[in-house]
Design a protein around this motif. Structure first.
Motif, PDB file in Angstrom:
ATOM      1  N   GLU A  87       0.865  -1.177   0.000  1.00 36.15           N
ATOM      2  CA  GLU A  87       0.000   0.000   0.000  1.00 36.15           C
ATOM      3  C   GLU A  87       0.896   1.220   0.000  1.00 36.15           C
ATOM      4  OE1 GLU A  87      -3.119   0.065   3.021  1.00 36.15           O
ATOM      5  OE2 GLU A  87      -2.825  -2.085   3.296  1.00 36.15           O
ATOM      6  N   LEU A  88       0.407   2.298  -0.618  1.00 35.93           N
ATOM      7  CA  LEU A  88       1.158   3.547  -0.662  1.00 35.93           C
ATOM      8  C   LEU A  88       0.180   4.696  -0.525  1.00 35.93           C
ATOM      9  CD1 LEU A  88       3.965   4.880  -1.068  1.00 35.93           C
ATOM     10  CD2 LEU A  88       3.501   4.818  -3.537  1.00 35.93           C
ATOM     11  N   ARG A  89       0.569   5.684   0.255  1.00 35.20           N
ATOM     12  CA  ARG A  89      -0.262   6.871   0.438  1.00 35.20           C
ATOM     13  C   ARG A  89      -0.650   7.432  -0.935  1.00 35.20           C
ATOM     14  NH1 ARG A  89       0.932  11.703   4.713  1.00 35.20           N
ATOM     15  NH2 ARG A  89      -0.890  12.981   4.156  1.00 35.20           N
ATOM     16  N   GLN A  90      -1.927   7.770  -1.090  1.00 35.29           N
ATOM     17  CA  GLN A  90      -2.473   8.197  -2.378  1.00 35.29           C
ATOM     18  C   GLN A  90      -1.665   9.321  -3.021  1.00 35.29           C
ATOM     19  OE1 GLN A  90      -6.599   9.241  -2.110  1.00 35.29           O
ATOM     20  NE2 GLN A  90      -6.755   9.785  -4.252  1.00 35.29           N
ATOM     21  N   GLY A  91      -1.282  10.333  -2.250  1.00 35.81           N
ATOM     22  CA  GLY A  91      -0.516  11.447  -2.806  1.00 35.81           C
ATOM     23  C   GLY A  91       0.835  11.006  -3.343  1.00 35.81           C
ATOM     24  N   LEU A  92       1.463  10.044  -2.682  1.00 29.83           N
ATOM     25  CA  LEU A  92       2.746   9.525  -3.160  1.00 29.83           C
ATOM     26  C   LEU A  92       2.551   8.665  -4.403  1.00 29.83           C
ATOM     27  CD1 LEU A  92       4.418   8.569   0.252  1.00 29.83           C
ATOM     28  CD2 LEU A  92       4.871  10.583  -1.185  1.00 29.83           C
ATOM     29  N   LEU A  93       1.487   7.885  -4.424  1.00 32.97           N
ATOM     30  CA  LEU A  93       1.191   7.059  -5.589  1.00 32.97           C
ATOM     31  C   LEU A  93       0.937   7.933  -6.815  1.00 32.97           C
ATOM     32  CD1 LEU A  93       0.803   4.056  -6.393  1.00 32.97           C
ATOM     33  CD2 LEU A  93      -1.626   4.389  -5.969  1.00 32.97           C
ATOM     34  N   GLU A  94       0.223   9.029  -6.625  1.00 33.78           N
ATOM     35  CA  GLU A  94      -0.078   9.939  -7.736  1.00 33.78           C
ATOM     36  C   GLU A  94       1.185  10.598  -8.289  1.00 33.78           C
ATOM     37  OE1 GLU A  94      -3.091  12.449  -6.024  1.00 33.78           O
ATOM     38  OE2 GLU A  94      -4.648  10.908  -6.294  1.00 33.78           O
ATOM     39  N   LYS A  95       2.219  10.764  -7.443  1.00 34.86           N
ATOM     40  CA  LYS A  95       3.503  11.329  -7.900  1.00 34.86           C
ATOM     41  C   LYS A  95       4.146  10.498  -9.000  1.00 34.86           C
ATOM     42  CE  LYS A  95       7.050  12.451  -5.399  1.00 34.86           C
ATOM     43  NZ  LYS A  95       8.064  12.596  -4.354  1.00 34.86           N
ATOM     44  N   LEU A  96       3.826   9.211  -9.032  1.00 34.34           N
ATOM     45  CA  LEU A  96       4.466   8.302  -9.987  1.00 34.34           C
ATOM     46  C   LEU A  96       3.923   8.444 -11.406  1.00 34.34           C
ATOM     47  CD1 LEU A  96       4.611   5.056  -7.810  1.00 34.34           C
ATOM     48  CD2 LEU A  96       6.267   6.928  -7.967  1.00 34.34           C
ATOM     49  N   ALA A 137      -3.830   2.206  -3.122  1.00 34.30           N
ATOM     50  CA  ALA A 137      -3.667   3.533  -2.515  1.00 34.30           C
ATOM     51  C   ALA A 137      -4.300   3.590  -1.126  1.00 34.30           C
ATOM     52  CB  ALA A 137      -4.300   4.598  -3.401  1.00 34.30           C
ATOM     53  N   ILE A 138      -3.586   4.235  -0.200  1.00 37.88           N
ATOM     54  CA  ILE A 138      -4.157   4.569   1.104  1.00 37.88           C
ATOM     55  C   ILE A 138      -4.751   5.968   0.938  1.00 37.88           C
ATOM     56  CG2 ILE A 138      -3.741   4.912   3.569  1.00 37.88           C
ATOM     57  CD1 ILE A 138      -1.071   3.323   3.153  1.00 37.88           C
ATOM     58  N   PRO A 139      -6.071   6.117   1.067  1.00 31.31           N
ATOM     59  CA  PRO A 139      -6.698   7.422   0.824  1.00 31.31           C
ATOM     60  C   PRO A 139      -6.123   8.530   1.704  1.00 31.31           C
ATOM     61  CG  PRO A 139      -8.367   5.701   1.038  1.00 31.31           C
ATOM     62  CD  PRO A 139      -7.043   5.093   1.434  1.00 31.31           C
ATOM     63  N   GLU A 140      -5.939   9.700   1.119  1.00 29.78           N
ATOM     64  CA  GLU A 140      -5.366  10.851   1.834  1.00 29.78           C
ATOM     65  C   GLU A 140      -6.162  11.231   3.076  1.00 29.78           C
ATOM     66  OE1 GLU A 140      -2.561  12.796   1.693  1.00 29.78           O
ATOM     67  OE2 GLU A 140      -1.843  11.347   0.242  1.00 29.78           O
ATOM     68  N   HIS A 141      -7.488  11.113   3.023  1.00 32.66           N
ATOM     69  CA  HIS A 141      -8.310  11.550   4.166  1.00 32.66           C
ATOM     70  C   HIS A 141      -7.987  10.771   5.435  1.00 32.66           C
ATOM     71  CE1 HIS A 141     -11.104   8.105   4.318  1.00 32.66           C
ATOM     72  NE2 HIS A 141     -11.009   8.099   2.993  1.00 32.66           N
ATOM     73  N   ARG A 142      -7.414   9.579   5.289  1.00 33.39           N
ATOM     74  CA  ARG A 142      -7.064   8.790   6.474  1.00 33.39           C
ATOM     75  C   ARG A 142      -5.855   9.352   7.216  1.00 33.39           C
ATOM     76  NH1 ARG A 142      -6.548   2.798   5.382  1.00 33.39           N
ATOM     77  NH2 ARG A 142      -6.375   2.838   7.642  1.00 33.39           N
ATOM     78  N   GLU A 148     -11.726   9.149  10.857  1.00 30.10           N
ATOM     79  CA  GLU A 148     -12.480   8.049  11.445  1.00 30.10           C
ATOM     80  C   GLU A 148     -11.650   6.761  11.475  1.00 30.10           C
ATOM     81  OE1 GLU A 148     -16.535   5.654  10.387  1.00 30.10           O
ATOM     82  OE2 GLU A 148     -16.576   7.842  10.240  1.00 30.10           O
ATOM     83  N   GLU A 149     -10.926   6.488  10.408  1.00 25.88           N
ATOM     84  CA  GLU A 149     -10.018   5.339  10.327  1.00 25.88           C
ATOM     85  C   GLU A 149      -8.624   5.878  10.030  1.00 25.88           C
ATOM     86  OE1 GLU A 149     -11.341   2.169   7.706  1.00 25.88           O
ATOM     87  OE2 GLU A 149     -13.348   3.029   7.792  1.00 25.88           O
ATOM     88  N   PRO A 150      -7.922   6.398  11.057  1.00 19.96           N
ATOM     89  CA  PRO A 150      -6.640   7.066  10.794  1.00 19.96           C
ATOM     90  C   PRO A 150      -5.553   6.114  10.290  1.00 19.96           C
ATOM     91  CG  PRO A 150      -6.979   6.815  13.146  1.00 19.96           C
ATOM     92  CD  PRO A 150      -8.242   6.350  12.476  1.00 19.96           C
ATOM     93  N   ALA A 151      -4.702   6.659   9.443  1.00 18.81           N
ATOM     94  CA  ALA A 151      -3.524   5.938   8.946  1.00 18.81           C
ATOM     95  C   ALA A 151      -2.301   6.753   9.330  1.00 18.81           C
ATOM     96  CB  ALA A 151      -3.592   5.774   7.436  1.00 18.81           C
ATOM     97  N   SER A 152      -1.238   6.086   9.707  1.00 23.72           N
ATOM     98  CA  SER A 152      -0.003   6.791  10.032  1.00 23.72           C
ATOM     99  C   SER A 152       1.160   6.312   9.171  1.00 23.72           C
ATOM    100  CB  SER A 152       0.347   6.625  11.515  1.00 23.72           C
ATOM    101  OG  SER A 152       0.491   5.255  11.828  1.00 23.72           O
ATOM    102  N   ASP A 153       1.041   5.147   8.560  1.00 27.94           N
ATOM    103  CA  ASP A 153       2.116   4.602   7.729  1.00 27.94           C
ATOM    104  C   ASP A 153       1.897   5.013   6.277  1.00 27.94           C
ATOM    105  OD1 ASP A 153       3.488   3.073   9.791  1.00 27.94           O
ATOM    106  OD2 ASP A 153       1.680   1.839   9.813  1.00 27.94           O
TER     107      ASP A 153
END
Length: 175
Positions: A87-96, A137-142, A148-153
């Motif tokens: 999985e990769l944070r959405q913003g980082l995935l979009e950079k590719l 992608a890990i959605p940016e809102h997380r 509601e469902e926080p992500a830190s990685d």
């Protein structure tokens, strides 16, 4: 992650849950990526909380369509043997930029039940080794405070990638 011209098919991967070793990073021109070692036990996640005792590894993600183009470096990618894919944070995935599509509706079992995700083929680089992996992608809102469902990685490296890299990484840091 794809242009209006339609999705590109994967180069190496037939579907989710698989990966393929690609040899050294020089093979695709990715040798210039220099990844720092992850921080020690005093490290904080993006929300300022101490990280939990798990294994992290520095790595980079590249597009197979442009391996010498933009890439996403992650200093502390969570190593998760309970995940098949990455999985990769959405913003980082979009950079590719444009990525080959492995599946437009891959179904994964999550803590919230079965979820459908777009799955892409990317190149994962660590310590000069690389492999083709499936990433969602890990959605940016997380990543927002109070999510509601926080992500830190920012990235998760799953078991298929670990297997393809025969990961006995000297840069892996168990915290």
């Amino acid at each position: 992650c794809n242009s209006a011209g339609g999705p590109s098919p994967p180069f190496w991967l037939p579907g989710p849950g698989c990966s393929k070793p690609l040899g050294s990073a020089e093979h695709l021109g990715a040798s210039g990526i220099s990844l720092p070692l992850p921080a020690g036990p005093e490290a904080l996640d993006p929300h300022g909380n101490p990280v939990v005792p798990v294994t992290y590894v520095p790595c980079a993600f590249l597009s197979p369509l442009a391996p010498q183009g933009p890439h996403a470096e992650v200093q502390m990618a969570l190593v998760d043997t309970g995940s098949s894919d990455c999985e990769l944070r959405q913003g980082l995935l979009e950079k590719l930029g444009q990525l080959p599509v492995v599946s437009s509706g891959a179904v994964y079992e999550t803590v919230n039940g079965r979820q459908s995700y777009a799955a892409y083929e990317v190149i994962l680089v660590d310590e000069g080794r690389q492999c083709a992996v499936v990433v969602t992608a890990i959605p940016e809102h997380r990543f927002h405070l109070g999510a509601e469902e926080p992500a830190s990685d920012e990235a998760v490296v799953g078991l298929a990638a670990l297997s393809a890299l025969a990961w006995a990484s000297a840069s892996a840091l168990q915290i």
